[in-house]
Design a protein around this motif. Structure first.
Motif, short mmCIF file in Angstrom:
data_model
loop_
_atom_site.label_atom_id
_atom_site.label_comp_id
_atom_site.label_asym_id
_atom_site.label_seq_id
_atom_site.Cartn_x
_atom_site.Cartn_y
_atom_site.Cartn_z
N PHE A 578 -10.24 6.80 5.66
CA PHE A 578 -10.39 4.88 5.90
C PHE A 578 -11.26 4.00 7.05
CE2 PHE A 578 -6.15 7.59 8.16
CZ PHE A 578 -5.35 7.98 6.81
N ARG A 579 -12.03 5.02 6.75
CA ARG A 579 -13.36 3.72 6.73
C ARG A 579 -13.58 3.16 5.40
NH1 ARG A 579 -18.50 2.93 6.05
NH2 ARG A 579 -18.77 4.77 5.10
N ILE A 580 -13.54 4.28 4.10
CA ILE A 580 -13.93 3.72 3.01
C ILE A 580 -12.83 3.19 2.10
CG2 ILE A 580 -14.30 4.38 0.01
CD1 ILE A 580 -15.97 6.51 2.06
N LEU A 581 -11.61 3.10 2.85
CA LEU A 581 -10.29 1.79 2.09
C LEU A 581 -10.54 1.24 3.20
CD1 LEU A 581 -8.04 4.63 2.73
CD2 LEU A 581 -8.90 4.01 0.73
N LYS A 582 -11.32 0.71 4.50
CA LYS A 582 -11.41 -1.21 4.02
C LYS A 582 -12.22 -1.41 4.44
CE LYS A 582 -8.64 0.52 8.79
NZ LYS A 582 -8.29 0.52 9.99
N GLN A 583 -13.84 -0.77 3.47
CA GLN A 583 -14.41 -1.83 3.69
C GLN A 583 -14.23 -2.67 2.84
OE1 GLN A 583 -17.50 1.06 2.21
NE2 GLN A 583 -18.90 1.60 3.86
N GLY A 584 -13.08 -2.70 1.47
CA GLY A 584 -13.15 -3.13 0.50
C GLY A 584 -13.01 -4.45 0.86
N LYS A 585 -12.26 -4.72 2.13
CA LYS A 585 -11.54 -5.68 2.61
C LYS A 585 -10.27 -6.16 1.38
CE LYS A 585 -15.05 -7.19 5.06
NZ LYS A 585 -16.26 -8.25 5.57
N SER A 586 -9.09 -5.26 0.76
CA SER A 586 -8.82 -5.29 0.26
C SER A 586 -6.99 -4.45 0.81
CB SER A 586 -8.45 -4.66 -1.08
OG SER A 586 -7.47 -4.67 -2.48
N PRO A 587 -6.03 -4.97 0.49
CA PRO A 587 -4.64 -4.20 1.47
C PRO A 587 -4.51 -3.27 0.30
CG PRO A 587 -4.43 -6.57 1.04
CD PRO A 587 -5.31 -6.64 0.61
N VAL A 588 -5.05 -3.89 -1.04
CA VAL A 588 -4.35 -2.83 -2.35
C VAL A 588 -4.75 -1.08 -1.66
CG1 VAL A 588 -4.35 -1.96 -5.02
CG2 VAL A 588 -4.19 -4.14 -3.36
N ALA A 589 -5.27 -1.15 -1.39
CA ALA A 589 -5.91 0.59 -1.14
C ALA A 589 -5.02 0.87 -0.12
CB ALA A 589 -7.27 0.71 -0.70
N MET A 590 -5.19 0.03 0.78
CA MET A 590 -4.17 1.04 2.57
C MET A 590 -2.74 1.22 1.64
SD MET A 590 -6.65 1.62 4.29
CE MET A 590 -5.77 2.06 6.16
N SER A 591 -2.36 -0.11 0.80
CA SER A 591 -0.77 -0.14 0.22
C SER A 591 -0.80 1.33 0.13
CB SER A 591 -0.26 -1.18 -0.04
OG SER A 591 -0.93 -2.62 0.74
N LEU A 592 -1.29 1.58 -1.35
CA LEU A 592 -1.58 2.81 -2.25
C LEU A 592 -1.04 3.96 -1.24
CD1 LEU A 592 -3.78 1.82 -5.43
CD2 LEU A 592 -1.42 1.76 -5.08
N VAL A 593 -1.85 4.22 -0.31
CA VAL A 593 -1.87 5.20 0.46
C VAL A 593 -0.78 5.41 1.78
CG1 VAL A 593 -3.01 6.59 2.71
CG2 VAL A 593 -4.63 5.15 1.21
N GLN A 594 0.01 4.49 2.19
CA GLN A 594 1.44 4.48 2.56
C GLN A 594 2.18 5.26 1.51
OE1 GLN A 594 2.11 0.62 4.42
NE2 GLN A 594 3.99 1.71 5.45
#
Length: 736
Positions: A578-594
């Motif tokens: 999750f730290r790597i997902l948040k590094q990009g500061k893009s909501p796209v990655a977190m939304s795709l995980v969800q």
């Protein structure tokens, strides 16, 4: 005189052209195993005389495999300790295929980068006696006389050919490649066994005895166009037959009873046979030419002739091309000859020049074309110039002649002269150049690290130079050593930016990473114009997962994003994921995980996701859903209590918190009722619980549910009426 080196053979002429005085020194071909590539390709040499091998073995020294250009300039010297080579040849991509007696094959390029593979258990156990090659594969003969086929060395899959029942080692054998119009598209193996010839289909293993008279045969050779086969028997008689063995086309008695050192085709028109100190050229009409040499030579068959390597010379023997013969043959009246003669008279200011031009006015275009083609077929720049000048002279008398033919031929001749120089060492004829194509020639120059010449040819012939520059950059990267990374990237990008079309940096970055230059690879990937192309390599690199994810998101390819996300999830602990997902500061990655977790119903991933996002209400929803999957009431209550606490932390979810509190109370009451009455109340709603209590006559319990859960009076009365009707207690109904 142009015809001074011509030798007649029946009604045609042959010429032997000296291409190079070889640059190597003290090489005795009789003591070496030699492999020379076609189309002016490189030459590989390794000592195979027993005295030298015994001496090196006693001293513990390694053998040396030398690779030279066709002019004898050394390209590389490889220390060889992989075993005894029984046969070697060059592939059409100029990679050297070495078959080792222990049953392995080693494939190396000119610079020593090599791969190996085994020919299988049969070859490992019995060893390899000999091998024959195609342009892309090979067939090996094992010690127990079995045949193993490898169709493609780029993807080697050794296949044991069904046993044709060979009981003695063949005296000679070769491969026949399938023709485009042949019924069988399998490689065929032609073997001279005892006094007969066996033809074996490598695909099916079926074989036939050809029963060709005249055996036993000591040499077999297939013409470059695979239409003809030359057979030499033990009495010295040469037979030429069609490749389907239905016609005998020629027969010639050499008078030599000893087996030759080598037999090869000179183009598709004649056969050259080599005994020590002698090369015999046998034509199709029973004529021959004898050339005397000192010692052993090596013959390399070409599509339009044969290259002859001696210990100190490289020569090319060919049938004189038709246009050249028409122009220079004594007494020729061909249009090209008259035009050439007219130009000669013009240079001497003779009026016969005008007479000659007038005599071929109707055929002047053909005469110009003949001079151009003859110029391309010449190896002498002086003769090339005279023929081109004759063509230019004739062109001046035609208004509608296509000048592009002339300029194209001049470009071709200039390219041929450039690659024939001894520094380069690719002695191509015009026919070989047309067969090879300019693009392949550029590729071969690139493989030899002749980058400057390759780029000049690309510019001259208007060929995209990106392949040359990419290969140059990969070579720079491989030999980077302690070079400053930033300076190297700047040098590479400045070169590649000169190309009009965008160039992919992926291959260069991959090479850098393969050779351990991770930082250099990452910097090069930043210049890759297509984001999606960067992702696979970034995924394989350490500490570049964040960048891989960012590039995948930039590409807009959802599948690629999921691939990176799942790769990172497998590779790292959940917190790091999750730290790597948040590094990009893009909501796209977190939304795709969800979205992914919901789609595949990965509850644990969803919980971890909501925990990282501090999404308490969504976490509570998961806990509620989990509670309904449990069967034990205490466990369900605990889950609901946890969800209730999460809802209570937000003022926006007080209704949900109260609803869960009521659900917990209901579960507790239902659990008590089940224990006291022995009836089942689980999974019933509030109304259903009250109704069941009333039907069973437990009025006090129904009233307790009503009171604890604040059921409205109207609803309670309605449930009471339904229960009375169910009980058919009409007297009680009147009292309500």
């Amino acid at each position: 005189m142009a015809t001074s080196d011509w030798t007649p053979l029946h009604n045609r002429f042959y010429r032997k052209i000296e291409q190079y005085a070889l640059l190597w020194r003290d090489v005795d071909l009789s003591k070496h195993l030699v492999a020379a590539a076609q189309l002016g390709g490189p030459i590989a040499l390794i000592r195979n005389d027993s005295a030298s091998l015994a001496l090196k073995a006693s001293l513990g020294a390694k053998q040396q495999l030398f690779i030279y250009t066709a002019s004898g300039a050394e390209i590389n010297c490889i220390q060889w300790d992989k075993g005894r080579i029984v046969a070697m040849a060059w592939s059409n991509s100029e990679r050297l295929i070495c078959v080792i007696d222990a049953g392995t094959v080693r494939i190396t390029d000119m610079w020593g980068d090599a791969i190996s593979f085994s020919l299988g258990m049969e070859a490992s156990e019995y060893g390899v006696l000999d091998s024959q090659f195609t342009s892309t594969g090979l067939v090996a003969l094992t010690g127990n006389l079995k045949l193993i086929l490898v169709e493609d060395i780029a993807n080697p899959r050794p296949k044991l050919i069904p046993d044709p029942g060979i009981v003695v080692k063949p005296s000679t054998w070769t491969l026949i490649l399938p023709q485009h119009n042949a019924s069988s598209q399998s490689i065929e193996i032609l073997m001279a066994v005892k006094s007969t010839l066996l033809l074996i289909d490598a695909g099916t293993g079926s074989f036939q005895d050809l029963r060709i008279p005249g055996g036993p045969f000591t040499s077999i050779s297939v013409s470059p166009n695979t239409k003809f086969i030359a057979l030499l028997n033990s009495t010295g008689k040469v037979l030429v037959v069609s490749s389907d063995f239905t016609k005998q086309l020629a027969e010639f008695n050499t008078g030599m009873s000893q087996a030759p050192i080598q037999m090869a085709w000179c183009g598709n028109d004649s056969v050259t046979i080599h005994w020590e100190d002698l090369v015999l050229v046998v034509g199709p009409f029973g004529d021959c030419i004898r050339y005397v040499f000192d010692g052993t030579v090596n013959l390399i068959s070409e599509i339009d002739g044969v290259r002859i390597l001696t210990n100190d010379r490289a020569q090319f023997l060919q049938k004189v091309p038709g246009t050249t013969e028409d122009i220079f043959r004594i007494g020729s009246t061909a249009p090209g000859a008259i035009l050439y003669d007219a130009f000669d008279h013009f240079g001497r200011k003779s009026p016969r020049a005008d007479e000659n031009i007038r005599s071929i006015k109707q055929e002047l275009s053909l005469a110009i074309d003949a001079c151009l083609e003859a110029a391309a077929n010449e190896f002498s720049p002086t003769r090339q110039k005279s023929l081109l000048r004759a063509a230019s002279f004739g062109k001046g008398f035609l208004e509608d002649y296509n000048a592009e033919k002339f300029t194209n031929m001049c470009e071709t001749i200039r390219v041929l002269n450039a690659v024939r120089r001894f520094e380069v060492g690719i002695p191509l004829s015009f026919s070989q150049y047309c067969h090879m194509t300019p693009e392949v020639l550029v590729g071969r120059l690139t493989q030899r690290h002749q980058y400057s010449l390759a780029l000049n040819i690309c510019q001259y012939l208007k060929i995209n130079p990106s392949r040359v520059l990419i290969h140059w950059a990969c070579t720079k990267v491989r030999t980077a050593g302690g070079t400053d990374v930033n300076l190297l990237v700047q040098e590479i990008t400045s070169k590649l930016s000169s190309i009009p079309n965008p160039t992919s940096y992926l291959q260069i970055a991959t090479t850098a990473y393969h050779y351990g230059h991770t930082k250099l690879a990452a910097l090069l990937l930043e210049h890759e114009p297509i984001a999606a192309m960067q992702v696979p390599l970034l995924m394989s690199m350490e500490s570049q997962d964040s960048l891989a994810l960012a590039r995948a998101i930039e590409s807009g390819d959802t599948d690629l994003c999921y691939a990176v996300i799942l790769h990172v999830k497998r590779k790292h602990p959940m917190a790091e994921f999750f730290r790597i997902l948040k590094q990009g500061k893009s909501p796209v990655a977190m939304s795709l995980v969800q979205v992914y977790a919901k789609r595949v119903r990965d509850v644990q991933l969803l919980k971890d996701f909501y925990y990282q996002e501090d999404a308490k209400s969504e976490m509570a929803g998961i806990l509620v859903a989990e509670s309904f999957e449990l069967t034990q009431v205490p466990s369900r209550i605990n889950k609901l209590r946890d969800a209730q606490r999460l809802y209570q932390e937000s003022k926006d979810h007080m209704f949900e918190a109260k609803a869960l509190d009521d659900q917990v109370k209901l579960l507790q009451l239902q659990s008590t009722f089940e224990r006291e009455t022995g009836q089942t109340f689980s999974n019933l709603s509030v109304s259903e619980t009250i109704y069941k209590c009333l039907v069973l006559g437990h009025v006090n319990r129904a009233a307790k549910v009503k009171a604890d859960l604040k059921v409205p009076e109207k609803r309670y009365l309605w449930l009471k009426v339904k229960a009375i009707v169910e009980q058919r207690n009409w007297e009680a109904l009147e009292k309500v």
